[in-house]
Design a protein around this motif. Structure first.
Motif, PDB file in Angstrom:
ATOM      1  N   ARG A  16      -3.365   7.475  -3.524  1.00 49.16           N
ATOM      2  CA  ARG A  16      -2.345   7.406  -4.568  1.00 49.16           C
ATOM      3  C   ARG A  16      -2.526   8.543  -5.577  1.00 49.16           C
ATOM      4  O   ARG A  16      -1.562   9.183  -6.005  1.00 49.16           O
ATOM      5  CB  ARG A  16      -2.407   6.055  -5.286  1.00 49.16           C
ATOM      6  CG  ARG A  16      -1.332   5.907  -6.329  1.00 49.16           C
ATOM      7  CD  ARG A  16      -1.335   4.546  -6.969  1.00 49.16           C
ATOM      8  NE  ARG A  16      -2.595   4.279  -7.657  1.00 49.16           N
ATOM      9  CZ  ARG A  16      -2.804   3.230  -8.440  1.00 49.16           C
ATOM     10  NH1 ARG A  16      -1.849   2.329  -8.597  1.00 49.16           N
ATOM     11  NH2 ARG A  16      -3.967   3.052  -9.029  1.00 49.16           N
TER      12      ARG A  16
ATOM     13  N   LEU B 216      -2.261   8.317   3.646  1.00 50.53           N
ATOM     14  CA  LEU B 216      -2.916   7.072   4.076  1.00 50.53           C
ATOM     15  C   LEU B 216      -3.656   7.303   5.395  1.00 50.53           C
ATOM     16  O   LEU B 216      -4.772   6.809   5.584  1.00 50.53           O
ATOM     17  CB  LEU B 216      -1.900   5.940   4.182  1.00 50.53           C
ATOM     18  CG  LEU B 216      -1.379   5.432   2.832  1.00 50.53           C
ATOM     19  CD1 LEU B 216      -0.200   4.484   3.014  1.00 50.53           C
ATOM     20  CD2 LEU B 216      -2.501   4.740   2.040  1.00 50.53           C
TER      21      LEU B 216
ATOM     22  N   VAL C 239       1.454   4.278  -3.036  1.00 56.32           N
ATOM     23  CA  VAL C 239       1.229   5.723  -2.905  1.00 56.32           C
ATOM     24  C   VAL C 239       2.524   6.509  -3.139  1.00 56.32           C
ATOM     25  O   VAL C 239       2.498   7.679  -3.486  1.00 56.32           O
ATOM     26  CB  VAL C 239       0.598   6.043  -1.530  1.00 56.32           C
ATOM     27  CG1 VAL C 239       0.321   7.532  -1.385  1.00 56.32           C
ATOM     28  CG2 VAL C 239      -0.707   5.261  -1.358  1.00 56.32           C
TER      29      VAL C 239
ATOM     30  N   VAL D  50       0.844  -1.202   0.000  1.00 56.23           N
ATOM     31  CA  VAL D  50       0.000   0.000   0.000  1.00 56.23           C
ATOM     32  C   VAL D  50       0.876   1.248   0.000  1.00 56.23           C
ATOM     33  O   VAL D  50       0.665   2.184  -0.788  1.00 56.23           O
ATOM     34  CB  VAL D  50      -0.928  -0.062   1.235  1.00 56.23           C
ATOM     35  CG1 VAL D  50      -1.498   1.301   1.573  1.00 56.23           C
ATOM     36  CG2 VAL D  50      -2.034  -1.092   1.007  1.00 56.23           C
TER      37      VAL D  50
ATOM     38  N   VAL E  88      -7.067   3.688  -0.719  1.00 53.81           N
ATOM     39  CA  VAL E  88      -5.651   3.738  -1.109  1.00 53.81           C
ATOM     40  C   VAL E  88      -5.531   4.339  -2.515  1.00 53.81           C
ATOM     41  O   VAL E  88      -4.653   5.171  -2.778  1.00 53.81           O
ATOM     42  CB  VAL E  88      -4.993   2.338  -1.066  1.00 53.81           C
ATOM     43  CG1 VAL E  88      -3.574   2.394  -1.627  1.00 53.81           C
ATOM     44  CG2 VAL E  88      -5.002   1.783   0.350  1.00 53.81           C
TER      45      VAL E  88
ATOM     46  N   GLN F 152     -11.156  -0.297   1.585  1.00 54.48           N
ATOM     47  CA  GLN F 152      -9.803   0.157   1.937  1.00 54.48           C
ATOM     48  C   GLN F 152      -8.965   0.346   0.678  1.00 54.48           C
ATOM     49  O   GLN F 152      -8.235   1.330   0.549  1.00 54.48           O
ATOM     50  CB  GLN F 152      -9.138  -0.869   2.864  1.00 54.48           C
ATOM     51  CG  GLN F 152      -9.731  -0.886   4.265  1.00 54.48           C
ATOM     52  CD  GLN F 152      -9.169  -2.028   5.108  1.00 54.48           C
ATOM     53  OE1 GLN F 152      -8.865  -3.106   4.597  1.00 54.48           O
ATOM     54  NE2 GLN F 152      -9.017  -1.782   6.398  1.00 54.48           N
ATOM     55  N   GLN F 153      -9.086  -0.600  -0.260  1.00 56.04           N
ATOM     56  CA  GLN F 153      -8.314  -0.480  -1.510  1.00 56.04           C
ATOM     57  C   GLN F 153      -8.690   0.783  -2.269  1.00 56.04           C
ATOM     58  O   GLN F 153      -7.839   1.475  -2.821  1.00 56.04           O
ATOM     59  CB  GLN F 153      -8.551  -1.697  -2.409  1.00 56.04           C
ATOM     60  CG  GLN F 153      -7.890  -2.962  -1.898  1.00 56.04           C
ATOM     61  CD  GLN F 153      -8.028  -4.102  -2.898  1.00 56.04           C
ATOM     62  OE1 GLN F 153      -7.600  -4.004  -4.038  1.00 56.04           O
ATOM     63  NE2 GLN F 153      -8.631  -5.195  -2.461  1.00 56.04           N
TER      64      GLN F 153
ATOM     65  N   ALA G 272      -0.465   0.247   5.852  1.00 58.17           N
ATOM     66  CA  ALA G 272       0.584   0.725   4.932  1.00 58.17           C
ATOM     67  C   ALA G 272       1.487  -0.382   4.396  1.00 58.17           C
ATOM     68  O   ALA G 272       1.893  -0.345   3.238  1.00 58.17           O
ATOM     69  CB  ALA G 272       1.430   1.799   5.612  1.00 58.17           C
TER      70      ALA G 272
END
Ligand code: ADP
Ligand code: MG
Length: 259
Positions: A168, A140, A117, A113, A164, A160-161, A149
């Motif tokens: 990003r 994050l 980012v 993760v 992220v 959650q994805q 992370a």
């Protein structure tokens, strides 16, 4: 009274000139299909535009033309007053200026993760490692996944994805964020956690184009609703106007099916 109206005209003119993303008479075909028809759309700095409309009406194609994932046949698109570059380094820079979040999260599966980012910052923005790391951690935390992370995308929930993916995109300091049905692939209980991050971004003044079927989000976050059907912008209005008194039969029909 005339003074008031002159002032307003001046403000309107300034607003138009200040369009951060401006599409003028944009046309695009896929073979015989005229997927975008004479699209005129000026998105002001800080404006949140929600695009809605039936499946196949050209919403995704519209988003994809704004960062040149699709070319256009005629018309023009400018970002911050500059025409979209066709290729090369200029195009890479443009893509970084236009953050995009898709229905499918499109994270790099074999990167953590945190690496997801940091990557664009290091490769495209040439940020140094320490700065990129600090920024990635802060972003994050901001989207509520700081504790994840060091995990890989597959170890995270869909919600959650997607957060992220938002972090990003934000890591590139985009001028505008495009969201193409960002919650459509999510289990219902995860939709709100993503919409809340988007609401927060909207409140902070991010310029956003959001394709969504989440009418609650449209009502509360949109400055303007753009309704598309058959490759055309059929009508646009404030959410209050649009949802309480849609003008076109297409919009009335669409709303009657989803509300
Ligand atoms: P929406 O996002 O509103 O559902 P799209 O922009 O994805 O609509 O698609 C609009 C139309 O263009 C649809 O009829 C779709 O099948 C068609 N289309 C989209 N992408 C392509 C492509 N790459 N090649 C051919 N047709 C496409
Ligand atoms: Mg679509």
């Amino acid at each position: 009274m005339s003074g008031v109206s002159v002032t307003k005209d001046v403000e309107d003119a300034a607003g138009a000139a200040d369009g951060l993303v401006v599409l003028s008479n944009v046309n695009k075909h896929f073979g015989a299909l005229h997927v975008l028809q004479d699209i005129d759309l000026s998105i002001a700095r800080g404006e949140v535009v929600v695009v809605i409309g039936p499946s196949g009406s050209g919403k995704s194609t519209l988003c994809r033309t704004i960062n040149r994932l699709e070319t256009i046949d005629s018309g023009s698109i400018t970002l911050d007053g500059k025409p979209l570059p066709a290729e090369g380094r200029e195009l890479a820079r443009l893509r970084a200026d236009v953050g995009m979040v898709f229905q499918s999260f499109n994270l790099f599966a074999h990167k953590t993760v945190l690496q997801n980012v940091m990557l664009g910052q290091l490769k495209v923005r040439k940020t140094d490692q320490a700065t990129a790391l600090e920024k990635a951690k802060a972003l994050l935390d901001r989207v509520g996944v700081g504790a994840q992370a060091d995990k890989y995308p597959a170890q995270l929930s869909g919600g959650q994805q997607q957060r992220v993916a938002i972090a990003r995109a934000l890591a590139m300091d985009p001028k505008v964020m495009l969201f193409d049905e960002p919650t459509s692939a999510l289990d219902p209980e995860m939709i709100n956690e993503v919409l809340e991050v988007m609401q927060q971004l909207a409140r902070e003044g991010m310029t956003m184009v959001v394709v969504t079927h989440e009418m609650g989000f449209a009502r509360s976050a949109a400055d303007r609703v753009v309704f598309m059907a058959d490759g055309k912008i059929v009508e646009q209005a404030t959410p209050e106007q649009f949802f309480s008194a849609p003008k076109s039969d297409r919009a009335k029909d669409f709303l009657s099916k989803i509300l």
